[in-house]
Design a protein around this motif. Structure first.
Motif, PDB file in Angstrom:
ATOM      1  N   UNK A 170       7.852  -4.079  25.193  1.00 40.65           N
ATOM      2  CA  UNK A 170       7.528  -3.569  26.525  1.00 40.65           C
ATOM      3  C   UNK A 170       6.816  -4.603  27.387  1.00 40.65           C
ATOM      4  N   UNK A 171       6.416  -5.714  26.777  1.00 41.78           N
ATOM      5  CA  UNK A 171       5.805  -6.780  27.571  1.00 41.78           C
ATOM      6  C   UNK A 171       6.857  -7.790  28.021  1.00 41.78           C
ATOM      7  N   UNK A 172       8.125  -7.539  27.707  1.00 40.23           N
ATOM      8  CA  UNK A 172       9.187  -8.482  28.053  1.00 40.23           C
ATOM      9  C   UNK A 172      10.130  -7.843  29.078  1.00 40.23           C
ATOM     10  N   UNK A 173      11.023  -8.647  29.696  1.00 38.67           N
ATOM     11  CA  UNK A 173      11.977  -8.065  30.655  1.00 38.67           C
ATOM     12  C   UNK A 173      12.777  -6.915  30.061  1.00 38.67           C
ATOM     13  N   UNK A 174      13.087  -6.968  28.737  1.00 38.83           N
ATOM     14  CA  UNK A 174      13.860  -5.880  28.131  1.00 38.83           C
ATOM     15  C   UNK A 174      13.133  -4.547  28.315  1.00 38.83           C
ATOM     16  N   UNK A 175      11.821  -4.546  28.050  1.00 37.27           N
ATOM     17  CA  UNK A 175      11.034  -3.332  28.221  1.00 37.27           C
ATOM     18  C   UNK A 175      10.931  -2.927  29.676  1.00 37.27           C
ATOM     19  N   UNK A 176      10.831  -3.941  30.574  1.00 34.81           N
ATOM     20  CA  UNK A 176      10.745  -3.627  32.000  1.00 34.81           C
ATOM     21  C   UNK A 176      12.006  -2.912  32.467  1.00 34.81           C
ATOM     22  N   UNK A 177      13.163  -3.423  32.051  1.00 33.62           N
ATOM     23  CA  UNK A 177      14.430  -2.777  32.405  1.00 33.62           C
ATOM     24  C   UNK A 177      14.448  -1.334  31.907  1.00 33.62           C
ATOM     25  N   UNK A 178      14.011  -1.154  30.654  1.00 35.97           N
ATOM     26  CA  UNK A 178      14.057   0.166  30.034  1.00 35.97           C
ATOM     27  C   UNK A 178      13.167   1.150  30.800  1.00 35.97           C
ATOM     28  N   UNK A 179      11.920   0.714  31.056  1.00 36.43           N
ATOM     29  CA  UNK A 179      10.980   1.586  31.756  1.00 36.43           C
ATOM     30  C   UNK A 179      11.466   1.887  33.167  1.00 36.43           C
ATOM     31  N   UNK A 180      11.999   0.848  33.851  1.00 36.52           N
ATOM     32  CA  UNK A 180      12.480   1.040  35.216  1.00 36.52           C
ATOM     33  C   UNK A 180      13.642   2.037  35.222  1.00 36.52           C
ATOM     34  N   UNK A 181      14.596   1.839  34.310  1.00 37.58           N
ATOM     35  CA  UNK A 181      15.747   2.724  34.251  1.00 37.58           C
ATOM     36  C   UNK A 181      15.342   4.168  34.003  1.00 37.58           C
ATOM     37  N   UNK A 182      14.463   4.368  33.029  1.00 39.28           N
ATOM     38  CA  UNK A 182      14.047   5.725  32.691  1.00 39.28           C
ATOM     39  C   UNK A 182      13.233   6.332  33.834  1.00 39.28           C
ATOM     40  N   UNK A 183      12.395   5.488  34.497  1.00 34.27           N
ATOM     41  CA  UNK A 183      11.605   5.992  35.627  1.00 34.27           C
ATOM     42  C   UNK A 183      12.508   6.501  36.742  1.00 34.27           C
ATOM     43  N   UNK A 184      13.561   5.732  37.054  1.00 31.62           N
ATOM     44  CA  UNK A 184      14.491   6.174  38.112  1.00 31.62           C
ATOM     45  C   UNK A 184      15.088   7.525  37.728  1.00 31.62           C
ATOM     46  N   UNK A 185      15.548   7.614  36.467  1.00 28.24           N
ATOM     47  CA  UNK A 185      16.181   8.851  36.019  1.00 28.24           C
ATOM     48  C   UNK A 185      15.215  10.022  36.153  1.00 28.24           C
ATOM     49  N   UNK A 186      13.963   9.831  35.703  1.00 24.78           N
ATOM     50  CA  UNK A 186      12.967  10.906  35.784  1.00 24.78           C
ATOM     51  C   UNK A 186      12.719  11.291  37.232  1.00 24.78           C
ATOM     52  N   UNK A 187      12.565  10.267  38.080  1.00 23.88           N
ATOM     53  CA  UNK A 187      12.269  10.507  39.478  1.00 23.88           C
ATOM     54  C   UNK A 187      13.392  11.316  40.132  1.00 23.88           C
ATOM     55  N   UNK A 188      14.612  10.855  39.899  1.00 22.37           N
ATOM     56  CA  UNK A 188      15.766  11.551  40.478  1.00 22.37           C
ATOM     57  C   UNK A 188      15.840  12.976  39.941  1.00 22.37           C
ATOM     58  N   UNK A 189      15.574  13.114  38.652  1.00 22.54           N
ATOM     59  CA  UNK A 189      15.635  14.428  38.012  1.00 22.54           C
ATOM     60  C   UNK A 189      14.630  15.387  38.643  1.00 22.54           C
ATOM     61  N   UNK A 190      13.391  14.927  38.808  1.00 25.27           N
ATOM     62  CA  UNK A 190      12.334  15.773  39.373  1.00 25.27           C
ATOM     63  C   UNK A 190      12.664  16.143  40.818  1.00 25.27           C
ATOM     64  N   UNK A 191      13.090  15.133  41.601  1.00 23.66           N
ATOM     65  CA  UNK A 191      13.447  15.395  42.996  1.00 23.66           C
ATOM     66  C   UNK A 191      14.567  16.417  43.060  1.00 23.66           C
ATOM     67  N   UNK A 192      15.566  16.221  42.232  1.00 26.31           N
ATOM     68  CA  UNK A 192      16.693  17.150  42.191  1.00 26.31           C
ATOM     69  C   UNK A 192      16.219  18.562  41.904  1.00 26.31           C
TER      70      UNK A 192
END
Lengths: 216, 356, 200
Positions: A170-192
């Motif tokens: 999670x301290x590397x770009x791989x973790x950043x991508x993962x967290x960013x991707x999941x955050x978008x999904x959660x955000x969109x899900x909640x807004x929806x």
């Protein structure tokens, strides 16, 4: 008053540049491994975005259409250089931790995007509010993801040691991508979930418009 | 289009506006740069404030006349004590300042030094405060190390303050800091190596420049045909006919270009000129190669003949033989160090006798 | 030769622009739905990166540094890149309409691609870790830009291949689009982490 509330809400939530429009991804992914850098980058963008929105909106009748993009880029580059000088002088720690991404704010699509999509059509005050709202939308998103990544990846929060358990990825770009991707999904899900109605449709239209403009 | 039309056209307006904006922005930035430029002096003051947080200090550098002069708080381009950076085996000393304390007699030398061996071939530049004892005849300790900059160290954020503060309490004369001895931050071991190298480099430099102890002087004239032994970092002690070496190898001899890391070995040679004991303190093997190394217990009790047999003519890198095991470079470092230790046994005894 | 290998390995694998530096993510996510467009974008970016470095590095080293105009670097660089992209577009349109048809639509997007500005800023910084002891010069700078661009193209192609396959699967609504792409990218980054064990 309603107008400003609308601009603010759009920038913070419904057209949040990070989660809904997915703009400015490079600094986001590069800096969310540390909450301090993420928040620092966010606040730097708030200042630059607000100033660039104000200046471009004030000059919208002076700048000819044909050369507007070069003009915007020069104005933004000036602001970024100025911010860089200020940070190096007064906040050397933040300056060091932002590294190369500070110069890359010039090509952050949020800033040019807001100039193109909003500031050159609206009044100075509206543009300022829009800049602040989008900037803080970006900052909040980055800081939240920064907290998650830093806590799991380095076991600390804003540099203060909290726990020994860490997952290094999670301290590397791989973790950043993962967290960013999941955050978008959660955000969109909640807004929806909460805003099933027309808001989302308007938003989707705006998003498509934005993409069309970028390609064009 | 006539000239007159051109001046009325949109193109002309475009060029004018663009140039005006460029000009205004350029002038604005130039003015701001004049106001906000961070001078060398300011960087130095910042570094000193970070190292000696809360303490009042006076900084001395070299003045125009070559004498040590006090550096004022608003000096723009202070001169340090070193005119050119000094390249050492695993570090480069960039600059040094003398620090004094108004309310005590203490003297520090603040050294800016770049340590090599970091992640992905990068470096870390540190400010290392080297504290002198009261009469200035020996190094008393190390203060808190502060990181100035780095090249390519992605995990530099994982370096903990605890590690940077740990050098001082652990200071022993002649001792080297290595990750294997605990001077390491989890998750950034290579950046830690670079910082260790920087601190070691600062100590070696202050010893030679201030105290006049020549680095590697202990080993001058020893047999080292391929220059594989890092004499700056190695040391030996001789007592009752037994020589205890602390040998650091360079990893790659001067005439080869292979890159295992450096090995730190403790080798004890007794009066029969054979290896009495050997311990690998820091294994420089990269990746998994360490697993394939020839067992070091084979070397115990062996003399020069055995090691020269393994190494071949002139201690050259062997192309066949027992130590070709899949970790040949690592074996070469260890066997070479053993051969060096045994061969120079008599030199050590002579030198130790002379010193006593 | 050692420097050449060190730069190539660093630019393509150990310090890949996308997986390690996270530069150029907008086109990486936006134009990676089809392999053909990913290749086009990758090559366009590589060309612009090389030409931009070829221009900015000497301008910075031989003009701006001696004149102490380093603080104007951002304005100069972005201006040079923007003009280059415009010129390149016109030149390609004139010389090879076929190539323009294939690549033209990606060119305007490149001005705001941080990989290009990123590489020009990187090569004027401290590159000592990639040089294996050699001194930095324009040749190394351009070489680094070329292979950084090729590394970018490589990851673009891998990503587009995976996304083409992902189209066959149904994803939950919230996860479709960017979130899936990012999780995919995360796995590519993890795979690339293995290259950090290459010691040059």
């Amino acid at each position: 008053m309603n107008k400003y509330k609308r601009i603010t809400l759009d920038g913070l939530i419904f057209q949040n540049p990070t989660f809904m429009l997915v703009l400015g991804t490079c600094p986001t992914l590069g800096l969310i491994s540390s909450a301090f850098s993420a928040a620092g980058m966010g606040l730097t963008v708030v200042i630059i975005l607000t100033l660039s929105n104000v200046i471009i909106s004030a000059l919208k009748n002076v700048i000819p259409n044909a050369v507007r993009i070069p003009c915007y880029i020069v104005i933004i580059a000036t602001l970024v250089t100025f911010m860089r000088m200020l940070l190096e002088k007064f906040m050397p720690d933040l300056y060091d931790s932002l590294g190369g991404f500070l110069a890359l704010i010039v090509v952050n699509c949020i800033i040019l995007g807001r100039a193109e999509a909003f500031a050159n059509k609206h009044t100075v005050v509206e543009s300022a509010v829009d800049g602040l709202a989008n900037g803080f939308g970006f900052t909040i998103a980055l800081t939240l993801m920064g907290i998650v990544c830093e806590l799991i990846g380095s076991g600390s929060l804003f540099g203060a040691h909290i726990m020994d358990f860490t997952i290094g990825i999670f301290a590397t770009p791989a973790g950043s991508f993962l967290v960013y991707g999941i955050s978008i999904a959660l955000f969109v899900f909640v807004i929806d979930l909460f805003e099933k109605a027309k808001r989302v449709k308007i938003n989707k239209l705006a998003r498509e418009n934005m993409l069309d403009k970028e390609v064009a | 289009m006539t000239v007159k039309e051109f001046f009325k056209s949109t193109s002309f307006k475009c060029i004018c506006v663009l140039l005006t904006i460029l000009l205004v922005c350029g002038i604005f930035l130039t003015v701001m740069y004049g106001l906000l430029e961070v001078t060398e002096g300011e960087r130095l003051q910042r570094a000193v404030a970070k190292v000696y947080a809360g303490e009042t200090v006076e900084i001395y550098g070299k003045g125009a006349d070559g004498e040590q002069t006090l550096i004022g708080a608003d000096e723009k381009a202070p001169q340090g004590l070193i005119s050119e950076s000094v390249v050492q085996s695993t570090s480069t000393v960039n600059q040094m300042y003398k620090i004094t304390f108004p309310d005590s007699k203490r003297v520090d030398y603040l050294v800016q030094v770049t340590g090599t061996g970091g992640y992905s071939g990068g470096t870390v530049t540190c400010w290392v405060p080297v504290q002198m004892n009261e009469d200035g005849t020996a190094i008393a300790g190390i203060g808190k190390v502060s990181i100035a900059s780095n090249v390519g160290q992605s995990f530099i954020g994982k370096i903990q303050d605890a590690m940077l503060e740990s050098y001082g309490p652990a200071y022993e004369d002649g001792k080297l800091y290595t990750p294997a001895d605990g001077f390491v931050s989890a998750g950034a071991s290579l950046s830690s190596t670079a910082i260790d190298n920087a601190v070691n480099g600062a100590i070696i430099y202050v010893k030679s420049a201030i105290l006049g102890i020549v680095p590697g002087g202990q080993f001058a004239g020893f047999d080292d045909p391929h220059g594989l032994i890092n004499t700056d970092l190695s040391s030996f002690e001789a007592a009752d006919g037994v020589v205890t070496y602390k040998i650091v190898t360079k990893g790659s001899a001067d005439d080869r270009n292979m890159h295992p890391g450096q090995f730190t070995l403790t080798i004890i040679v007794d009066a029969t000129k054979t290896v009495d004991d050997i311990i690998i303190d820091d294994n420089g093997s990269t990746g998994e190669y360490g697993k394939h190394m020839y067992g070091i217990n084979n070397y115990i009790g062996k003399g020069l003949e055995y090691f020269e047999g393994l190494l071949g003519d002139g201690w050259a890198y062997p192309s066949d033989g027992e130590i070709i095991t899949g970790a040949t470079e690592s074996n070469y470092n260890v066997v070479y160090a053993c051969a060096y230790a045994v061969k120079n046994y008599q030199n050590c005894i002579d030198r130790a006798g002379g010193n006593n | 030769m050692a420097t050449f290998i060190a730069i190539v390995l660093a630019a393509v694998l150990t310090n890949n622009f996308i997986t390690v530096k996270t530069y150029g993510i907008c086109p990486f996510l936006g134009v990676s739905k089809k392999t053909s467009s990913a290749v086009g974008m990758g090559i366009a970016v590589t060309i612009v990166m090389v030409i931009a470095t070829l221009v900015t590095y000497p301008v910075y080293t031989y003009v701006m540094v001696p004149l102490h105009f380093e603080f104007l670097e951002i304005i100069f660089f972005i201006f040079i890149i923007a003009s280059l992209v415009q010129m390149l577009e016109k030149v390609i349109q004139k010389l090879s309409p076929a190539l323009y048809g294939a690549m033209g639509i990606y060119l305007p997007l490149i001005t705001t691609n941080c990989a290009v500005l990123g590489v020009t800023e990187l090569v004027i910084g401290d590159m000592s870790q990639f040089l294996a002891g050699a001194t930095m010069n324009i040749g190394w700078a351009v070489l680094y830009a070329l292979f950084a661009g090729l590394g970018f193209t490589l990851v673009m192609i891998i990503m587009s291949g995976m996304r083409e396959k992902l189209n066959y699967y149904k994803t939950p609504k919230a996860l479709s689009g960017f979130p899936t792409a990012m999780v995919t990218a995360s796995f590519i980054c993890m795979a690339f982490m293995v290259f950090t064990y290459i010691v040059i």
